[in-house]
Design a protein around this motif. Sequence first.
Motif, mmCIF file in Angstrom:
data_model
loop_
_atom_site.group_PDB
_atom_site.id
_atom_site.type_symbol
_atom_site.label_atom_id
_atom_site.label_comp_id
_atom_site.label_asym_id
_atom_site.label_seq_id
_atom_site.Cartn_x
_atom_site.Cartn_y
_atom_site.Cartn_z
ATOM 1 N N TRP A 151 42.918 29.992 38.033
ATOM 2 C CA TRP A 151 43.544 29.080 38.992
ATOM 3 C C TRP A 151 42.518 28.549 39.984
ATOM 4 N N ASP A 176 40.204 25.883 38.333
ATOM 5 C CA ASP A 176 40.785 24.550 38.128
ATOM 6 C C ASP A 176 41.219 23.860 39.412
ATOM 7 N N ASN A 177 41.635 24.648 40.399
ATOM 8 C CA ASN A 177 42.301 24.059 41.569
ATOM 9 C C ASN A 177 41.507 24.117 42.868
ATOM 10 N N TRP A 178 40.456 24.937 42.920
ATOM 11 C CA TRP A 178 39.661 24.995 44.145
ATOM 12 C C TRP A 178 38.216 24.611 43.855
#
Length: 450
Positions: free
Chosen positions: A401, A404-406
């Motif tokens: 996570w 991909d997101n930070w």
Amino acid sequence: MSQSSSSTGGVYRVLGLIPLRLEEGVRSRHVNALYFGAFFSIGLLTFINVQQGYLFTNLGIPQTEWGGLAGRLLLINELVVLATVYLLGTLSDRVGRRVVYALGFSMVGICYVLYPMATAAEHLYLARPIFAIGAACISAMLASVINDYPDEASRSRFQAVAFILNGIGISVVNGFAGRLIEGYKSMGLDSVMVGRATFWTAAAACMVVAVVLIIFLKPGAPAQVSKREGIFKTWGVAWRAARNPRVALAYVGALVSRGDLAVVSVFYSLWLRQVGMEQGLSSEEAQARAVLFYVVAQAFAVPWAAIMAPILDRIDRVAGIAIAMFLAACGYLAMPFFPNPISNWMFLGAALIGMGEMCAQLSAIALIGKEAPVRGRGAVIGLFSFFGAVGIMGSGVFGGWLFDNWAAYGPFVMVGCGNVVVFTLALLLLRHEARRRRAQGAGIAGPEPA
């Protein structure tokens, strides 16, 4: 490498020079087989993670989904490991290490035949449990056997040789895989067939190792559990062992150190491959660059094991894990400061990662090897591996996570913080034990006479 006799067990000499004391009944051929397996164990297990970015590209999966997919595959992997690794540890106490160890390599080999045949991400999900069962066998048996064979006086040095061979094997196996990709590509194969041929070569290596282990490892169940107890009774031994705070700390150390290993093997090469392709490198060129830095990381891990092992042999094991986790935290938390991860500056980053990874792994397993009870050692090591699987699963899910997101370096920050937690717990335990010793000393001395 040779063995000479002693009153309590043999003495195994690494390259004819470094003496390692062995437990009763352990012979040179057993140790040679163990070290042969250690050379290939982690290299062939990390192969799937280092090379899966190449498969993601062949399957047409967008780069923005790589972290999540890698995390989900790791989650499936570790759910299977969690369901099996403890039972495999106790099973090995009953039927012997070599059977379970060889089974592990066979299962991994089967997965490596099937994995590159995938034509969609869903097919990877179906093949991954086969790999996971094999990985559970290999990781539990490697940890068990390197604790079964040495005498306590040589435990850390014996384990360090295994970890050095792990590191060399990771470098050689994955470095050779990178050369295979280039070689198969030069033969005119397309990217899909290059991936298949590379994985199938790894599958053949797995089968060879399985044959060597089943023939040459020490046969039978370990002597300390030759009286076979029920699985649930042995399980209780492993959980009760955690009443010893040092064993409990080792379990937490496994949680973090195995998470470290997962982040390095899964997200490091994925990060470098992603950046390489963004900067215009071809699929094969980006993979070669990613593998290069991964190999460099393992190359630095090998000599660092030789430095750490004598230290761990001479100091309190809890102090050792505190030092190791501090060094590992420094390495992982440095990753955000490398804005271009495929530049030459990343050679320094790879060195820091390699040393940090080795510190965490060697210190945790040295602590559990020292504190695990003799009876049911396989079960305790199995539970140690169980906690390691939890750590890998958490690193895969949350690390994916973050990837991909930070930020792509997010997984490294996450495990670096975990290392800080274990470092803090180790310091608190040392402080508690010091206070208890002082209190006991005061009680023995009694009050001063009037």
